[in-house]
Design a protein around this motif. Structure first.
Motif, short mmCIF file in Angstrom:
data_model
loop_
_atom_site.label_atom_id
_atom_site.label_comp_id
_atom_site.label_asym_id
_atom_site.label_seq_id
_atom_site.Cartn_x
_atom_site.Cartn_y
_atom_site.Cartn_z
N ALA A 5 -17.93 -12.81 -34.51
CA ALA A 5 -17.77 -13.05 -36.21
C ALA A 5 -16.46 -13.40 -36.74
N LYS A 6 -16.62 -13.76 -37.71
CA LYS A 6 -15.09 -14.09 -38.38
C LYS A 6 -14.98 -13.01 -39.70
N HIS A 7 -13.78 -12.56 -39.96
CA HIS A 7 -13.34 -11.71 -41.12
C HIS A 7 -11.82 -11.99 -41.51
N ASP A 8 -11.70 -11.77 -42.79
CA ASP A 8 -10.34 -11.78 -43.09
C ASP A 8 -9.44 -10.63 -42.68
N LEU A 9 -10.15 -9.38 -42.91
CA LEU A 9 -9.45 -8.12 -42.41
C LEU A 9 -10.40 -7.16 -41.86
#
Ligand code: FAD
Length: 479
Positions: A5-9
């Motif tokens: 998955a991808k997150h900013d923070l």
């Protein structure tokens, strides 16, 4: 197969530092994830710290007022034997509040759009975090995840410091975690460490009828309290029945069936003594926690006390990785952790963010409460700052009189020249609430006269705060 998955923070740890930061980050528009391996959110504080201990403190005080003769002095007749402690329900009340509040954090995560992963977070790289399943944790991720992220906030908190040579079994020899979940009220509870946690739990069980003995290596109690407040605190706790053995070194402790044998030595005379307890609480402090984080993989620096090293903007050597809360420098307190969580996220977002470390209150939730903020007399002397003292006793406060709760005093320390408030030290009823006013005054650089000229409602305990300020620069009215 590993999902990704991808997150900013990504925030590692859902304690006061981590959960508050994650919510703030989501509010500021970051696609935010928070990871915790404990399962229920809220960290040490909500699960095994501030919250359960305060439930036990509040309810044990109520019980003690009934059975300890306090009710009778108020004209409330309690027939002997009519008030009983249902220890199971007493503990259940604590579990209920923990459940409500930890569940509440998970609801707030949902409401704010924070993705919550129950699992262990570890660094693959400064921009990639692996989340591993944790056995026995309800709702934990079922397979490993790889999270790509721009930014990481480490908020992995702290753990109980072990006492060399003493084995904690959480039954007879307990840590702060075990003492919150005892099966019965021990006849004899001995505590190693006269810090806040030791004294709070000592207060709980003393009120429930245990014979409480506190062993402390230092010659005084209360760690960073003002000396005068610490000695008053000890006197009042002693009057309540808690025994103190100060300047006492614990040599060993071991369980023998249902009892714990403890060997101690007087640090001055070297005289040895054997003690026995039904439960021994080891409360000698907490230490930073980085196990499983794989911090070494990205070369994070740890100091001699195990703290992750950061600069004054929470930065590690990687510009996208910051650290907040108990796992790094500063007092190990929930509200300090929260302030840092917010400031770190704001720094990520805007480059601006700040915590005033001169204005972090400390509270001990004994009865009476003890609360302080800013400088102690000792610190002012060390810093060579000339100061004036204003004191006001609760015995001269009308509300405290009405409440039949008059022990203690407010002590204000002000700069001798500018009369600016430098510190406030309160021992007395509701000190923990009252200290917020001192914090506000300190933050706005108020002088003692500024506070004295603010109209305080009558009759309230906070009038004692006002009068102590009057005493600092002039004279009080009611004393
Ligand atoms: P923590 O609350 O310790 O949270 C860190 C979280 O990170 C944990 O839930 C842990 O499971 C998780 N974690 C760690 N490593 C990983 C990993 N690799 N992957 C995933 N998750 C991880 N403070 C006060 O201000 N007031 C009080 O009245 C008070 N009372 C206390 C009473 C007791 C008995 C105790 C023990 C503490 C008390 N404290 C109190 C201190 C307070 O609990 C801590 O200062 C506070 O919890 C620190 O917050 P934190 O977020 O830094 O860390």
């Amino acid at each position: 197969a590993t999902r990704s998955a991808k997150h900013d923070l990504v925030v590692i740890g859902a304690g006061p530092a981590g959960y508050v930061a994650a919510i703030k980050a989501a509010q500021l528009g970051y696609n935010t994830a928070c990871i915790d391996k404990r399962g229920p959110a809220g960290g040490t504080c909500l699960n095994v710290g501030c919250i359960p201990s305060k439930s036990l403190l509040n309810n044990s005080q109520l019980y003690h007022q009934m059975v300890g003769g306090d009710a009778a002095t108020r004209g409330i007749v309690v027939t002997k034997g009519a008030v009983k402690l249902d220890f199971g329900k007493f503990m259940a009340a604590k579990e209920k509040v923990v459940k409500q509040l930890t569940g509440g954090v998970e609801m707030l995560f949902k409401k704010n759009g924070v993705t919550y992963y129950k699992g262990e977070g570890s660094f693959e790289s400064p921009t990639q975090i692996r989340v591993k399943p944790v056995e026995g944790v309800k709702g934990a991720v079922e397979e490993e995840l790889l999270l790509d992220t721009e930014k990481v906030l480490i908020a992995t908190g702290s753990e109980v410091t072990p006492f060399p040579g003493i084995t904690i079994d959480e039954q007879r020899i307990v840590s702060s975690t075990g003492v919150l979940s005892l099966q019965e009220v021990p006849k004899r509870l001995t505590i190693i460490g006269a810090g806040i946690i030791g004294l709070e739990m000592g207060s709980v069980y003393n009120r429930l009828g245990s014979e409480v003995t506190v062993l402390e290596y230092q010659p005084s109690i209360g760690a960073s309290m003002d000396d005068e407040v610490a000695s008053t605190t000890q006197k009042l706790l002693k009057k309540q029945g808690i025994k103190f053995k100060l300047a006492t070194k614990v040599l060993s402790a071991a369980r023998d069936g249902e009892v714990v044998n403890i060997e101690v030595e007087d640090t001055a005379s070297g005289k040895k003594e054997s003690l026995q307890a039904d439960v021994l609480l080891v409360a000698v402090g907490r230490r930073p926690y980085v196990q499983g984080l794989n911090a070494e993989k990205i070369g994070l620096e740890v100091d001699t006390k195990g703290r992750l090293v950061i600069d004054d903007q929470f930065n590690t050597k990687h510009e996208n990785v910051k650290v907040v809360g108990d796992v790094t420098f500063g007092p190990m307190l929930a509200h300090k952790a929260e302030e840092e969580g917010i400031a770190a996220v704001e720094l990520f977002k805007t480059g601006q963010g700040h915590v005033n470390y001169n204005n972090i209150p400390s509270v001990m939730y004994s009865h009476p409460e003890v609360a302080w903020v800013g400088k102690t007399e000792k610190q002012l002397k060390e810093d060579g700052i000339s100061y004036k003292v204003g004191k006001f006793p609760f015995v001269a406060n009308s509300r405290a009189k009405c409440n039949q709760d008059t022990e203690g005093f407010v002590k204000i320390l002000i700069d001798a020249d500018t009369e600016r408030i430098l510190g406030a030290h309160i021992i007395g009823p509701n000190a923990g609430e009252m200290i917020a006013e001192a914090g506000l005054a300190l933050e706005y650089g108020a002088s003692a006269e500024d506070v004295s000229r603010v109209c305080h409602a009558h009759p309230t305990l906070s009038e004692a705060f006002k009068e102590a300020n009057m005493a600092a620069y002039s004279k009080p009215i009611n004393f």
